[in-house]
Write a protein that holds these residues in place. Structure first.
Motif, PDB file in Angstrom:
ATOM      1  N   PHE A  13     -11.808   5.094 -15.728  1.00  0.00           N
ATOM      2  CA  PHE A  13     -11.617   4.426 -14.338  1.00  0.00           C
ATOM      3  C   PHE A  13     -11.326   5.313 -13.475  1.00  0.00           C
ATOM      4  O   PHE A  13     -10.873   6.655 -13.636  1.00  0.00           O
ATOM      5  N   TYR A  14     -10.940   5.024 -12.163  1.00  0.00           N
ATOM      6  CA  TYR A  14     -10.871   5.961 -11.013  1.00  0.00           C
ATOM      7  C   TYR A  14      -9.644   5.118  -9.981  1.00  0.00           C
ATOM      8  O   TYR A  14      -9.401   4.160  -9.896  1.00  0.00           O
ATOM      9  N   TYR A  15      -9.166   6.320  -9.625  1.00  0.00           N
ATOM     10  CA  TYR A  15      -7.911   5.925  -8.709  1.00  0.00           C
ATOM     11  C   TYR A  15      -7.791   6.794  -7.479  1.00  0.00           C
ATOM     12  O   TYR A  15      -8.365   8.113  -7.412  1.00  0.00           O
ATOM     13  N   ILE A  16      -6.869   6.791  -6.619  1.00  0.00           N
ATOM     14  CA  ILE A  16      -6.534   7.492  -5.447  1.00  0.00           C
ATOM     15  C   ILE A  16      -4.972   7.736  -5.613  1.00  0.00           C
ATOM     16  O   ILE A  16      -4.214   6.602  -5.575  1.00  0.00           O
ATOM     17  N   PRO A  17      -4.484   8.869  -5.589  1.00  0.00           N
ATOM     18  CA  PRO A  17      -3.081   9.237  -5.750  1.00  0.00           C
ATOM     19  C   PRO A  17      -2.546   8.877  -3.991  1.00  0.00           C
ATOM     20  O   PRO A  17      -3.470   9.135  -3.034  1.00  0.00           O
ATOM     21  N   LEU A  18      -1.414   8.313  -3.984  1.00  0.00           N
ATOM     22  CA  LEU A  18      -1.029   8.258  -2.697  1.00  0.00           C
ATOM     23  C   LEU A  18       0.320   9.154  -2.401  1.00  0.00           C
ATOM     24  O   LEU A  18       0.939   9.407  -3.468  1.00  0.00           O
ATOM     25  N   GLN A  19       0.306   9.728  -1.243  1.00  0.00           N
ATOM     26  CA  GLN A  19       1.194  10.675  -0.714  1.00  0.00           C
ATOM     27  C   GLN A  19       1.887  10.096   0.469  1.00  0.00           C
ATOM     28  O   GLN A  19       1.451   9.568   1.199  1.00  0.00           O
ATOM     29  N   GLY A  20       3.357  10.286   0.408  1.00  0.00           N
ATOM     30  CA  GLY A  20       4.151   9.440   1.360  1.00  0.00           C
ATOM     31  C   GLY A  20       5.143  10.695   1.803  1.00  0.00           C
ATOM     32  O   GLY A  20       4.911  11.860   1.530  1.00  0.00           O
ATOM     33  N   MET A  21       6.011  10.384   2.838  1.00  0.00           N
ATOM     34  CA  MET A  21       6.980  11.290   3.121  1.00  0.00           C
ATOM     35  C   MET A  21       7.793  11.872   2.191  1.00  0.00           C
ATOM     36  O   MET A  21       8.108  13.062   2.322  1.00  0.00           O
ATOM     37  N   ASN A  22       7.943  11.260   1.136  1.00  0.00           N
ATOM     38  CA  ASN A  22       8.707  11.843   0.033  1.00  0.00           C
ATOM     39  C   ASN A  22       7.744  12.613  -1.132  1.00  0.00           C
ATOM     40  O   ASN A  22       8.224  12.584  -2.328  1.00  0.00           O
ATOM     41  N   GLY A  23       6.626  12.727  -0.678  1.00  0.00           N
ATOM     42  CA  GLY A  23       5.749  12.969  -1.855  1.00  0.00           C
ATOM     43  C   GLY A  23       4.919  12.213  -2.562  1.00  0.00           C
ATOM     44  O   GLY A  23       4.532  11.211  -1.753  1.00  0.00           O
ATOM     45  N   TRP A  24       4.322  12.228  -3.762  1.00  0.00           N
ATOM     46  CA  TRP A  24       3.816  11.470  -4.505  1.00  0.00           C
ATOM     47  C   TRP A  24       4.563   9.924  -4.586  1.00  0.00           C
ATOM     48  O   TRP A  24       5.615  10.096  -5.279  1.00  0.00           O
ATOM     49  N   GLU A  25       3.720   8.787  -4.360  1.00  0.00           N
ATOM     50  CA  GLU A  25       4.306   7.455  -4.231  1.00  0.00           C
ATOM     51  C   GLU A  25       3.708   6.693  -5.276  1.00  0.00           C
ATOM     52  O   GLU A  25       3.979   5.350  -5.047  1.00  0.00           O
ATOM     53  N   GLY A  26       2.528   6.871  -5.934  1.00  0.00           N
ATOM     54  CA  GLY A  26       2.074   6.173  -6.680  1.00  0.00           C
ATOM     55  C   GLY A  26       0.415   6.141  -6.830  1.00  0.00           C
ATOM     56  O   GLY A  26      -0.031   7.180  -6.205  1.00  0.00           O
ATOM     57  N   THR A  27      -0.310   5.043  -6.889  1.00  0.00           N
ATOM     58  CA  THR A  27      -1.786   5.265  -6.982  1.00  0.00           C
ATOM     59  C   THR A  27      -2.418   3.799  -6.315  1.00  0.00           C
ATOM     60  O   THR A  27      -1.942   2.807  -6.417  1.00  0.00           O
ATOM     61  N   ILE A  28      -3.721   4.028  -6.068  1.00  0.00           N
ATOM     62  CA  ILE A  28      -4.468   2.633  -5.803  1.00  0.00           C
ATOM     63  C   ILE A  28      -5.566   2.922  -6.963  1.00  0.00           C
ATOM     64  O   ILE A  28      -6.549   3.876  -6.676  1.00  0.00           O
ATOM     65  N   ARG A  29      -5.650   1.921  -7.775  1.00  0.00           N
ATOM     66  CA  ARG A  29      -6.730   1.876  -8.710  1.00  0.00           C
ATOM     67  C   ARG A  29      -7.975   1.265  -7.870  1.00  0.00           C
ATOM     68  O   ARG A  29      -8.029   0.413  -7.279  1.00  0.00           O
ATOM     69  N   ILE A  30      -9.222   1.909  -8.147  1.00  0.00           N
ATOM     70  CA  ILE A  30     -10.333   1.547  -7.584  1.00  0.00           C
ATOM     71  C   ILE A  30     -11.084   0.429  -8.047  1.00  0.00           C
ATOM     72  O   ILE A  30     -11.651   0.337  -9.109  1.00  0.00           O
ATOM     73  N   SER A  31     -11.183  -0.678  -7.450  1.00  0.00           N
ATOM     74  CA  SER A  31     -11.872  -1.907  -7.873  1.00  0.00           C
ATOM     75  C   SER A  31     -13.203  -2.169  -7.311  1.00  0.00           C
ATOM     76  O   SER A  31     -13.682  -1.638  -6.605  1.00  0.00           O
ATOM     77  N   TYR A  32     -13.955  -3.113  -7.856  1.00  0.00           N
ATOM     78  CA  TYR A  32     -15.319  -3.509  -7.307  1.00  0.00           C
ATOM     79  C   TYR A  32     -15.278  -4.097  -5.803  1.00  0.00           C
ATOM     80  O   TYR A  32     -16.220  -3.867  -4.958  1.00  0.00           O
ATOM     81  N   LEU A  33     -14.011  -4.644  -5.607  1.00  0.00           N
ATOM     82  CA  LEU A  33     -13.967  -5.333  -4.114  1.00  0.00           C
ATOM     83  C   LEU A  33     -13.791  -3.983  -3.078  1.00  0.00           C
ATOM     84  O   LEU A  33     -14.250  -3.947  -2.158  1.00  0.00           O
TER      85      LEU A  33
END
Length: 310
Positions: free
Chosen positions: A130-150
């Motif tokens: 499956f597929y996702y996008i990592p999230l970068q914030g002010m403090n560096g890496w902050e998590g992910t968003i998993r890519i859905s059909y929506l």
């Protein structure tokens, strides 16, 4: 279902800070089926993750998961810091800006079959890519968003568009980390007992430190086992080793790899992998009980030794 959701929300409310609110939601898909979820939003944010609970209801009815375990699994998936609305807006509405950030992850197909209904994926042996996008914030890496059909609908792209972009990124954009098991152990012991004590342990247990394994993951060590579906990385490692690669599914976050020619010196059987999974790896992080082989000549991943189902 709504009563089940209320039980989960009550448990989540005990586990989360006071500045979150939750809402039970039902979503109708194009196939006419209704899916049930819990929206979890932080105060002062206009959106947050929607976690579908149909899969968890089945596990609850089977008796394999309790309400507290389900709530813990949900928090593990989303983290305790929902994605800022600005980051969500960027990802939802600016595909051309974020497309080169798309990455590959893997999970066990059978263990996640119902949940995968909501996400574009491809089969790979007993795994799902499956597929996702990592999230970068002010403090560096902050998590992910998993890519859905929506999200695909919002982007107005097809599954094939997604797959092609992810493969291109794997070839051109994605980095990885590989640490020898010896270096990992040295660092582990040095942090816990000090450098001198770690050196003493190495002298007492030299065989323990001579294991010819490497730990393979991405930079964040989160969903790093997706490298098992990254052919350019596996082929480059096979060329470096001048050998096929034996792959142990350490977890969804990391892999353990070794040269096939070294397998006989430190072998693990599928039974060993299953035992490690059951005793050391949280159920939501388990990847497989199989042992895999990447063929340098065939440029192909296969099951080397088959284990039991998760």
């Amino acid at each position: 279902m709504e009563k089940f959701a209320e039980q989960i929300m009550e448990e989540l409310d005990r586990m989360l800070d006071d500045d979150y609110w939750m809402k039970y939601m039902e979503t109708e898909k194009g196939n006419g089926m209704i899916y049930h979820g819990i929206l979890i939003v932080k105060e002062n944010e206009d959106t947050g993750p929607l976690v579908y609970i149909d899969y968890y209801l089945k596990k609850y009815q089977e008796g394999s998961l309790t309400i507290p375990e389900i709530a813990s699994a949900i928090l593990y998936r989303i983290g305790q810091h929902p994605v800022p609305s600005a980051a969500i807006d960027r990802i939802r509405n600016h595909y051309d800006e974020v497309k080169e950030e798309i990455r590959i992850a893997v999970c066990n197909y059978m263990a996640n079959e119902e949940e995968l209904i909501h996400y574009p994926h491809q089969r790979l042996l007993d795994l799902a890519v499956f597929y996702y996008i990592p999230l970068q914030g002010m403090n560096g890496w902050e998590g992910t968003i998993r890519i859905s059909y929506l999200l695909l609908e919002k982007w107005d792209i097809t599954e094939q568009d997604l797959f092609r972009q992810a493969e291109w990124n794997a070839r051109h954009r994605i980095s990885f980390t590989m640490t020898s098991f010896r270096d990992f152990l040295k660092g582990f012991f040095e942090k816990r007992v000090g450098k001198e004590a770690a050196q003493a342990i190495e002298k007492i247990k030299p065989r323990f430190f001579s294991v010819k394994w490497y730990i393979l993951s991405n930079a964040e060590h989160f969903w790093g086992a997706g490298l098992i579906a990254d052919w350019p990385v596996l082929q480059s490692l096979a060329e470096r080793f001048q050998d096929d690669i034996v792959i142990y599914p350490c977890s969804i976050h990391e892999l353990i790899i070794m040269k096939k020619s070294d397998y006989g010196t430190n072998p693990l059987s599928p039974d060993n992998v299953e035992e490690i999974n059951e005793e050391k790896v949280p159920w939501e992080e388990r990847l497989s009980n199989n042992i895999y082989l990447y063929s340098r000549e065939k440029k192909e991943l296969m099951v080397y030794m088959e284990g039991g189902l998760l």
